[in-house]
Design an enzyme around this catalytic site. Structure first.
Site, mmCIF file in Angstrom:
data_model
loop_
_atom_site.group_PDB
_atom_site.id
_atom_site.type_symbol
_atom_site.label_atom_id
_atom_site.label_comp_id
_atom_site.label_asym_id
_atom_site.label_seq_id
_atom_site.Cartn_x
_atom_site.Cartn_y
_atom_site.Cartn_z
ATOM 1 N N PRO A 161 -35.982 -6.284 -6.410
ATOM 2 C CA PRO A 161 -35.722 -5.019 -6.851
ATOM 3 C C PRO A 161 -36.375 -3.995 -5.987
ATOM 4 O O PRO A 161 -37.244 -4.327 -5.048
ATOM 5 C CB PRO A 161 -36.001 -4.968 -8.241
ATOM 6 C CG PRO A 161 -37.474 -5.708 -8.031
ATOM 7 C CD PRO A 161 -37.079 -6.935 -7.208
ATOM 8 N N TRP A 162 -35.874 -2.916 -6.318
ATOM 9 C CA TRP A 162 -36.432 -1.598 -5.495
ATOM 10 C C TRP A 162 -37.573 -0.752 -6.234
ATOM 11 O O TRP A 162 -38.308 -0.043 -5.327
ATOM 12 C CB TRP A 162 -35.416 -0.417 -5.573
ATOM 13 C CG TRP A 162 -34.811 -0.179 -6.907
ATOM 14 C CD1 TRP A 162 -33.483 -0.832 -7.322
ATOM 15 C CD2 TRP A 162 -35.138 0.920 -7.941
ATOM 16 N NE1 TRP A 162 -33.153 -0.146 -8.625
ATOM 17 C CE2 TRP A 162 -34.268 0.696 -9.024
ATOM 18 C CE3 TRP A 162 -36.138 1.364 -7.812
ATOM 19 C CZ2 TRP A 162 -34.473 1.446 -9.995
ATOM 20 C CZ3 TRP A 162 -36.428 2.246 -9.237
ATOM 21 C CH2 TRP A 162 -35.617 2.078 -10.319
ATOM 22 N N LYS A 186 -33.762 -11.376 -0.067
ATOM 23 C CA LYS A 186 -32.889 -10.325 -0.049
ATOM 24 C C LYS A 186 -33.380 -9.173 -0.667
ATOM 25 O O LYS A 186 -33.456 -9.125 -2.229
ATOM 26 C CB LYS A 186 -31.587 -10.866 -0.861
ATOM 27 C CG LYS A 186 -30.315 -9.826 -0.477
ATOM 28 C CD LYS A 186 -30.421 -8.945 -1.772
ATOM 29 C CE LYS A 186 -29.343 -7.769 -1.399
ATOM 30 N NZ LYS A 186 -29.515 -6.848 -2.344
ATOM 31 N N SER A 188 -33.735 -4.860 -2.287
ATOM 32 C CA SER A 188 -32.922 -3.874 -2.752
ATOM 33 C C SER A 188 -32.366 -3.260 -1.241
ATOM 34 O O SER A 188 -33.120 -2.874 -0.528
ATOM 35 C CB SER A 188 -33.627 -3.040 -3.546
ATOM 36 O OG SER A 188 -32.674 -2.087 -3.878
ATOM 37 N N GLU A 189 -31.172 -2.832 -1.287
ATOM 38 C CA GLU A 189 -30.536 -2.183 -0.312
ATOM 39 C C GLU A 189 -31.235 -0.733 -0.317
ATOM 40 O O GLU A 189 -30.911 0.110 0.604
ATOM 41 C CB GLU A 189 -28.886 -1.659 -0.572
ATOM 42 C CG GLU A 189 -28.515 -1.169 -1.732
ATOM 43 C CD GLU A 189 -28.323 -2.151 -2.825
ATOM 44 O OE1 GLU A 189 -27.612 -1.629 -3.703
ATOM 45 O OE2 GLU A 189 -28.861 -3.247 -2.914
ATOM 46 N N THR A 241 -30.588 -7.925 -16.647
ATOM 47 C CA THR A 241 -30.143 -9.437 -17.176
ATOM 48 C C THR A 241 -28.902 -9.513 -16.796
ATOM 49 O O THR A 241 -28.499 -10.770 -16.595
ATOM 50 C CB THR A 241 -30.410 -8.939 -18.735
ATOM 51 O OG1 THR A 241 -31.666 -8.671 -19.128
ATOM 52 C CG2 THR A 241 -30.008 -10.224 -19.502
ATOM 53 N N GLY A 244 -28.881 -11.057 -13.555
ATOM 54 C CA GLY A 244 -29.579 -12.658 -13.486
ATOM 55 C C GLY A 244 -28.591 -13.920 -14.291
ATOM 56 O O GLY A 244 -28.578 -14.812 -13.980
ATOM 57 N N ARG A 289 -45.566 4.951 -15.822
ATOM 58 C CA ARG A 289 -45.795 4.415 -14.526
ATOM 59 C C ARG A 289 -44.527 4.368 -13.849
ATOM 60 O O ARG A 289 -43.523 3.904 -14.421
ATOM 61 C CB ARG A 289 -46.436 3.096 -14.716
ATOM 62 C CG ARG A 289 -47.003 2.385 -13.519
ATOM 63 C CD ARG A 289 -47.111 0.948 -13.779
ATOM 64 N NE ARG A 289 -47.678 0.160 -12.539
ATOM 65 C CZ ARG A 289 -47.627 -1.146 -12.472
ATOM 66 N NH1 ARG A 289 -47.528 -2.073 -13.696
ATOM 67 N NH2 ARG A 289 -48.128 -1.832 -11.472
ATOM 68 N N CYS A 295 -39.904 -2.798 -15.469
ATOM 69 C CA CYS A 295 -39.316 -3.849 -16.594
ATOM 70 C C CYS A 295 -40.529 -3.815 -17.539
ATOM 71 O O CYS A 295 -39.887 -4.342 -18.826
ATOM 72 C CB CYS A 295 -38.980 -5.066 -15.968
ATOM 73 S SG CYS A 295 -40.396 -5.763 -15.100
ATOM 74 N N GLU A 392 -32.591 -0.761 -22.133
ATOM 75 C CA GLU A 392 -33.607 -0.003 -21.362
ATOM 76 C C GLU A 392 -33.485 1.098 -20.575
ATOM 77 O O GLU A 392 -32.404 0.924 -19.859
ATOM 78 C CB GLU A 392 -33.971 -1.254 -20.300
ATOM 79 C CG GLU A 392 -35.193 -1.279 -19.338
ATOM 80 C CD GLU A 392 -35.362 -2.557 -18.566
ATOM 81 O OE1 GLU A 392 -36.638 -2.640 -18.422
ATOM 82 O OE2 GLU A 392 -34.618 -3.166 -18.126
ATOM 83 N N PHE A 394 -35.292 2.905 -18.370
ATOM 84 C CA PHE A 394 -35.798 2.815 -16.941
ATOM 85 C C PHE A 394 -35.795 4.233 -16.487
ATOM 86 O O PHE A 394 -35.301 4.947 -15.352
ATOM 87 C CB PHE A 394 -34.753 2.164 -16.092
ATOM 88 C CG PHE A 394 -35.582 0.982 -15.217
ATOM 89 C CD1 PHE A 394 -35.937 0.086 -15.888
ATOM 90 C CD2 PHE A 394 -35.466 1.204 -13.938
ATOM 91 C CE1 PHE A 394 -36.877 -1.059 -15.303
ATOM 92 C CE2 PHE A 394 -36.062 0.103 -13.251
ATOM 93 C CZ PHE A 394 -36.794 -0.734 -13.859
#
Length: 492
Positions: A161-162, A186, A188-189, A241, A244, A289, A295, A392, A394
């Site tokens: 992830p980013w 791979k 994150s873009e 999720t 995933g 943070r 996560c 979540e 985020f």
């Protein structure tokens, strides 16, 4: 500040990395490129290759070919390569930290801290590489000898992830390489530059071409190539999720080994008997943070009724002092959200809570800085049925929920499909054990808001994932167990 100005040593461009790892494609020129933006300013900081299924298949072939030689090296030789990689990551800590701040937005001090944290996984697994022990089993017959061997699973696809563009790579790649696996990463873009820089430093450390490969661009095409290839024997993923579950289903076609670190809905439980200052500081660290974009961030702050008002007042005052701004700014501790979609999600959650009776104690709106900045927010009178409690967020939003009894707090905390991290604040030792054991979470912090470390297992239960990263247990995710039976041991 430009990319060349902060990462000239570490970042050499996607073409150099690509050619280094894929000898068959040294003359390849991608038809498309993708812009990488600084989320704090909107500035385009780089253009990187936009890769897809063809490039991923070539990367897999490169990793598969390299596996034959890398897996046959002694553990000591692999350990030396990892140790050199760690040394280079630390030597370029400041440049890598600046690169992370540029493409991800987190404050520079926090970004440099991520480099230190991420590099420690490489250091730790350089040591663990020499501790992959087998076993001798007492035989059931006198002429037999029974052995258990641990061997690398093969090529691993790592999708990261980013929010932690270095640490989420090293936490996966470190144990993979230590075990003798090769990897196709791979990233994150949104944050490919840190991955490219890390891969370049791996090359400089003497890790052979093909052992660490980086592909970036068209996520569905890259993911499909990793999932359908029989040469990829392991998928490791950190992210949502929903994604995933798709990866888990896709991996079934070739029966790959899978480890998933997925979304959370972390409760932070503050009991009446908690030290108020410890609870406020711990909850602040757990919630804000990386501007709430982790996560394991405290997604719900559950406060017992006897301390609720005092905590809400002290916590709000502490949050008010958090300085928001560009991550390169002096004293900044809250950066931007990663993109517009993240900003709009936070707004939706806050609007839903307010419409259902929540009260905004602080923040609750976009920051005057514009772009994707959002004011650090504290909500009171939050109920369990609100989106901010169920999903979540985020982002920098702390919802405060009130509870009466220990049993009620445990029920509220466990009333979710997620089960990654949880936090409790109490000075009662017996309660510490009771609640820690009752919480349905893979990680529990007691009187502490920052609990991640390379030496401890990281992972969730329920729909927060499968497997563990970090610690000695992280090695198991990249190993297969082989049983060997030797017969006719008494033949003369």
């Amino acid at each position: 500040m430009t990319l060349s100005g902060v990462a000239r040593v570490a970042f050499v461009g996607s073409r150099r990395i690509f050619a280094s790892h894929l000898p068959s494609m040294q003359s390849y020129t991608p038809a498309f490129s993708r812009q990488v933006h600084n989320p704090a300013t909107g500035e385009v900081i780089a253009n990187v290759s936009c890769m897809g299924g063809k490039e991923t298949k070539d990367a897999i072939s490169s990793a598969f070919d390299a596996f034959n030689s890398w897996s046959k090296l002694t553990a000591a030789e692999r350990s030396k390569g990892l140790r050199k990689w760690y040394d280079l990551l630390m030597a370029h800590k400041e440049e890598l930290g600046q690169l992370i701040t540029l493409e991800q937005g987190k404050p520079l001090k926090e970004a440099v801290g991520e480099v230190d944290y991420g590099a420690k996984f490489i250091e730790f697994y350089a040591e663990e590489a020499k501790r992959v022990y087998g076993e001798i089993i007492p035989a059931t017959l006198p002429d037999r000898r029974l052995f258990v061997l641990k061997q690398p699973v093969g090529v691993a696809g790592a999708i990261t992830p980013w929010n932690f563009p270095l640490a989420m790579i090293t936490r996966k790649v470190g144990p993979a390489l230590a075990c003798g696996c090769t990897v196709v990463v791979k990233p994150s873009e949104f944050t490919p530059l840190t991955a490219l820089a890390a891969a370049e430093l791996a090359l400089q450390a003497g890790i052979p071409p093909g052992v660490v490969n980086v592909v970036m661009g068209n996520a569905p095409d890259i993911g499909d190539a990793l999932l359908t290839s029989p040469q990829v024997r392991k998928i490791t993923f950190t992210g949502s999720t929903a994604v995933g579950k798709k990866l888990m289903a896709g991996a079934a076609g070739t029966v790959k080994k899978v480890s998933l670190e997925l979304g959370g809905n972390a409760p932070c439980i503050v009991f009446d008997d908690a030290d108020l200052n410890v609870a406020v500081n711990g909850a602040l660290a757990a919630k804000f943070r990386n501007s709430g974009q982790t996560c394991v961030c405290a997604n719900r702050v559950l406060v017992q009724e006897g301390i609720y008002e005092k905590f809400a007042d002290a916590f709000s005052k502490a949050v008010k002092n958090l300085k928001v701004g560009d991550g390169f700014g002096e004293g900044v501790v809250q950066g931007p959200l990663i993109n517009k979609a993240a900003l709009e999600k936070v707004e939706t959650f806050v609007e839903d809570a307010v419409s259902k009776g929540a009260k905004v104690l602080l923040g609750g709106r976009r920051h005057s800085l514009g772009m994707t900045f959002y004011e650090p927010t504290v909500l009171s009178n939050v109920k369990s049925e609100m989106l901010v409690s169920r999903e979540e967020v985020f982002g920098p939003v702390a919802p405060l929920l009130c509870f009466k009894t220990e049993e009620e707090a445990i029920h509220m905390a466990n009333d979710t499909n997620a089960g990654l991290a949880a936090y409790i604040f109490t000075n009662n030792l017996q309660r510490t054990w009771r609640v820690s054991e009752a919480l349905e979470y893979g990680l529990v912090g007691v009187n502490e808001g920052l609990i991640s470390t390379e030496v401890a297992p990281f992972g969730g239960v329920k729909q927060s994932g499968l497997g563990r990263e970090g610690s000695k247990y992280g090695m198991d995710e990249f190993l297969e167990i082989k049983y060997v039976c030797l017969g006719d041991m008494n033949r003369k």
